[in-house]
Motif scaffolding. Structure first.
Motif, PDB file in Angstrom:
ATOM      1  N   GLU A  29       0.814  -1.233   0.080  1.00 26.46           N
ATOM      2  CA  GLU A  29      -0.086   0.006  -0.184  1.00 26.46           C
ATOM      3  C   GLU A  29       0.832   1.380  -0.134  1.00 26.46           C
ATOM      4  O   GLU A  29       0.792   2.184   0.833  1.00 26.46           O
ATOM      5  N   GLY A  30       1.613   1.255  -1.100  1.00 22.67           N
ATOM      6  CA  GLY A  30       2.406   2.442  -1.021  1.00 22.67           C
ATOM      7  C   GLY A  30       3.760   2.777  -0.375  1.00 22.67           C
ATOM      8  O   GLY A  30       4.533   3.813  -0.567  1.00 22.67           O
ATOM      9  N   SER A  31       4.061   1.617   0.372  1.00 24.71           N
ATOM     10  CA  SER A  31       5.333   1.820   1.040  1.00 24.71           C
ATOM     11  C   SER A  31       6.663   1.129   0.472  1.00 24.71           C
ATOM     12  O   SER A  31       7.798   1.418   0.864  1.00 24.71           O
ATOM     13  N   VAL A  32       6.312   0.674  -0.910  1.00 22.88           N
ATOM     14  CA  VAL A  32       7.351  -0.031  -1.678  1.00 22.88           C
ATOM     15  C   VAL A  32       7.207   0.608  -2.949  1.00 22.88           C
ATOM     16  O   VAL A  32       6.191   0.487  -3.679  1.00 22.88           O
ATOM     17  N   GLU A  33       8.306   1.058  -3.327  1.00 20.30           N
ATOM     18  CA  GLU A  33       8.352   1.525  -4.774  1.00 20.30           C
ATOM     19  C   GLU A  33       9.213   0.268  -5.654  1.00 20.30           C
ATOM     20  O   GLU A  33      10.277  -0.133  -5.257  1.00 20.30           O
ATOM     21  N   LEU A  34       8.414  -0.351  -6.789  1.00 21.89           N
ATOM     22  CA  LEU A  34       9.294  -1.399  -7.268  1.00 21.89           C
ATOM     23  C   LEU A  34       9.561  -0.896  -8.797  1.00 21.89           C
ATOM     24  O   LEU A  34       8.926  -0.193  -9.632  1.00 21.89           O
ATOM     25  N   PHE A  35      10.804  -1.262  -9.194  1.00 14.09           N
ATOM     26  CA  PHE A  35      11.217  -0.780 -10.382  1.00 14.09           C
ATOM     27  C   PHE A  35      11.837  -1.914 -11.255  1.00 14.09           C
ATOM     28  O   PHE A  35      12.733  -2.777 -10.438  1.00 14.09           O
ATOM     29  N   ARG A  36      11.875  -1.896 -12.576  1.00 14.11           N
ATOM     30  CA  ARG A  36      12.515  -3.166 -13.269  1.00 14.11           C
ATOM     31  C   ARG A  36      13.806  -3.024 -13.646  1.00 14.11           C
ATOM     32  O   ARG A  36      14.107  -1.768 -13.989  1.00 14.11           O
ATOM     33  N   VAL A  37      14.685  -3.980 -13.443  1.00 19.61           N
ATOM     34  CA  VAL A  37      16.047  -4.053 -14.142  1.00 19.61           C
ATOM     35  C   VAL A  37      15.818  -5.360 -15.015  1.00 19.61           C
ATOM     36  O   VAL A  37      15.328  -6.343 -14.973  1.00 19.61           O
ATOM     37  N   ASP A  38      17.101  -5.126 -16.043  1.00 19.61           N
ATOM     38  CA  ASP A  38      16.926  -6.357 -16.976  1.00 19.61           C
ATOM     39  C   ASP A  38      18.091  -7.235 -16.811  1.00 19.61           C
ATOM     40  O   ASP A  38      19.294  -7.045 -16.384  1.00 19.61           O
ATOM     41  N   VAL A  39      17.688  -8.549 -16.496  1.00 21.99           N
ATOM     42  CA  VAL A  39      18.543  -9.873 -16.220  1.00 21.99           C
ATOM     43  C   VAL A  39      18.173 -11.078 -16.783  1.00 21.99           C
ATOM     44  O   VAL A  39      16.741 -11.311 -17.256  1.00 21.99           O
ATOM     45  N   GLY A  40      18.873 -11.969 -17.490  1.00 18.56           N
ATOM     46  CA  GLY A  40      18.653 -12.999 -18.315  1.00 18.56           C
ATOM     47  C   GLY A  40      18.699 -12.885 -19.714  1.00 18.56           C
ATOM     48  O   GLY A  40      19.473 -11.993 -20.123  1.00 18.56           O
ATOM     49  N   TRP A  41      17.762 -13.683 -20.636  1.00 24.52           N
ATOM     50  CA  TRP A  41      17.860 -13.439 -22.086  1.00 24.52           C
ATOM     51  C   TRP A  41      17.523 -12.403 -22.812  1.00 24.52           C
ATOM     52  O   TRP A  41      18.320 -11.909 -23.684  1.00 24.52           O
ATOM     53  N   SER A  42      16.607 -11.386 -22.071  1.00 23.43           N
ATOM     54  CA  SER A  42      16.251 -10.303 -22.638  1.00 23.43           C
ATOM     55  C   SER A  42      17.258  -9.229 -22.531  1.00 23.43           C
ATOM     56  O   SER A  42      17.637  -8.377 -23.570  1.00 23.43           O
ATOM     57  N   ALA A  43      18.412  -9.250 -21.402  1.00 22.71           N
ATOM     58  CA  ALA A  43      19.359  -8.774 -21.189  1.00 22.71           C
ATOM     59  C   ALA A  43      20.441  -8.852 -22.244  1.00 22.71           C
ATOM     60  O   ALA A  43      20.929  -7.908 -22.801  1.00 22.71           O
ATOM     61  N   TYR A  44      20.792 -10.023 -22.306  1.00 25.86           N
ATOM     62  CA  TYR A  44      21.670 -10.653 -23.337  1.00 25.86           C
ATOM     63  C   TYR A  44      21.360 -10.014 -24.713  1.00 25.86           C
ATOM     64  O   TYR A  44      22.388  -9.504 -25.363  1.00 25.86           O
ATOM     65  N   ARG A  45      20.170 -10.129 -25.216  1.00 21.55           N
ATOM     66  CA  ARG A  45      19.814  -9.914 -26.646  1.00 21.55           C
ATOM     67  C   ARG A  45      19.977  -8.409 -26.980  1.00 21.55           C
ATOM     68  O   ARG A  45      20.413  -8.058 -27.970  1.00 21.55           O
ATOM     69  N   SER A  46      19.483  -7.572 -25.802  1.00 17.57           N
ATOM     70  CA  SER A  46      19.331  -6.113 -26.011  1.00 17.57           C
ATOM     71  C   SER A  46      20.882  -5.412 -25.511  1.00 17.57           C
ATOM     72  O   SER A  46      21.163  -4.452 -26.239  1.00 17.57           O
ATOM     73  N   ARG A  47      21.397  -6.150 -24.576  1.00 19.70           N
ATOM     74  CA  ARG A  47      22.707  -5.596 -24.095  1.00 19.70           C
ATOM     75  C   ARG A  47      23.979  -6.245 -24.214  1.00 19.70           C
ATOM     76  O   ARG A  47      25.179  -5.754 -23.785  1.00 19.70           O
ATOM     77  N   GLY A  48      24.054  -7.421 -24.662  1.00 23.99           N
ATOM     78  CA  GLY A  48      25.064  -8.302 -24.967  1.00 23.99           C
ATOM     79  C   GLY A  48      25.748  -9.135 -23.547  1.00 23.99           C
ATOM     80  O   GLY A  48      26.867  -9.586 -23.490  1.00 23.99           O
ATOM     81  N   SER A  49      25.127  -8.798 -22.448  1.00 24.73           N
ATOM     82  CA  SER A  49      24.947  -9.487 -21.191  1.00 24.73           C
ATOM     83  C   SER A  49      23.905 -10.076 -20.388  1.00 24.73           C
ATOM     84  O   SER A  49      22.960  -9.160 -20.684  1.00 24.73           O
TER      85      SER A  49
END
Length: 352
Positions: A29-49
């Motif tokens: 209920e508003g006490s946690v801010e969640l934000f996305r980071v890239d890890v895994g195949w999606s990161a490898y395809r777009s970033r090379g790692s």
């Protein structure tokens, strides 16, 4: 406001992680801010790692991480995050304790509630047991060698976690080891456990060879409270226990250190069912609840403890209802990830 990163990962990750994220948002209920980071195949395809440097930096600066399953070992040669981005995160942030609670579902004829405490950064796991390089190598094309790392410091701190946990539960701790043949490495763990047991007179300490303990776990899981194990033994035992509960989809876990924790379900990326909408999100949701409880314990914030409890209560309610139209196929139902999400979040809303 706490900041928690999340990465969907591979396979069924993009299906189950959003359910966990939604549950955290609604329960906290508003006490946690969640934000996305890239890890895994999606990161490898777009970033090379599979684990980009800026993703690790963002994770390190957060209050915790919800990490989806990863297709470990599948990333291409030369990937800087290979073979296991999650192993690299554990090592980088010194997440030495892997806490894996496993409970039988309400309908099981054999009820049990146990926790496996697995050492998380040493042992035989070659991707995380060296400061530099790999703990596995081939001196010739026909010879492969692997190094097993066990330190007194590593033994003491994982045992401390286990004894403290047992003290807060039913007071039983069993150590799994193979000191009859690994006399120096597992022998060190046994030596430290016996010494530490004297400082916890309220805990019933026992020890067993891991193969014998695996048998006892299969025969009578209800006799166990807390099991402490070196890295590789704990990995195997926790999957066995999840099978006894009926599904890996019910097995959450928390990778914790002294100043950071990462929620990550025991199950893998399950490529055989990825994209079909039938993955069980419970393990991921309960892992996120464990993370909220861990942050609460470190920051003294009762709001997150209550949020964690409300998520667990919502999951328990859905499992107790045993509605075949809601439960996913691994639990004997014909429901979907979406039906489980709706049922859990509906109970969360009613509980507020």
């Amino acid at each position: 406001m706490y900041r928690v990163a999340f990465a969907e990962g591979d396979g069924i990750g993009p299906e189950v992680v959003p359910v966990a994220v939604r549950c955290v948002r609604e329960a906290a209920e508003g006490s946690v801010e969640l934000f996305r980071v890239d890890v895994g195949w999606s990161a490898y395809r777009s970033r090379g790692s599979s684990l980009p440097r800026d993703s690790l930096d963002a994770i390190s600066a957060a209050d915790g991480l919800i990490l989806g399953p990863l297709d470990v070992g599948s990333y291409p040669p030369g990937d800087p995050g290979s073979p296991s981005p999650s192993g690299r995160i554990r090592r980088a942030l010194d997440l030495y304790a892997n806490i894996r609670p496993i409970r039988s579902p309400p309908w099981s004829a054999r009820q049990f509630d146990l926790v496996i405490v697995r050492e998380n950064v040493e042992g035989m796991y070659a991707d995380r047991n060296m400061h530099a390089g790999s703990g596995e190598f081939m001196p010739s094309p026909d010879v492969a060698l692997a190094v097993r790392v066990v330190t007194r410091r590593g033994c003491r701190r994982i045992l401390r976690v286990g004894f403290e946990l047992a003290s807060s539960r039913r007071g039983g701790l069993a150590l799994a080891h193979k000191a009859n043949v690994l006399r120096m490495s597992d022998g060190m763990m046994v030596e430290e456990a016996r010494s530490m047991a004297a400082s916890y007179p309220g805990v019933r300490y026992s020890e067993a060879l891991v193969d014998a303990l695996a048998y006892e776990l299969a025969v009578d899981p209800g006799r166990f409270d807390v099991i402490v194990a070196p890295n590789e033994w704990g990995d195997v035992l926790s999957n066995e226990a999840a099978g006894l509960a009926g599904s890996l989809g019910l097995a959450p876990s928390l990778n914790a250190g002294d100043s950071f924790a990462m929620a990550q379900a025991v199950h893998g990326s399950a490529p055989d069912i990825a994209g079909r909408g039938v993955a069980n999100p419970v393990a991921m949701v309960l892992s996120a609840a464990m993370l909220l409880e861990w942050i609460s314990s470190r920051r003294g914030d009762r709001r997150l403890l209550e949020a964690s409890a409300s998520i667990r209560a919502a999951v328990d309610g859905v499992l107790s209802d045993r509605d075949p139209g809601v439960l996913t196929p691994d639990l004997g139902g014909h429901g979907s990830t979406s039906s489980m999400e709706s049922a859990i979040c509906s109970r969360l809303a009613r509980g507020r």
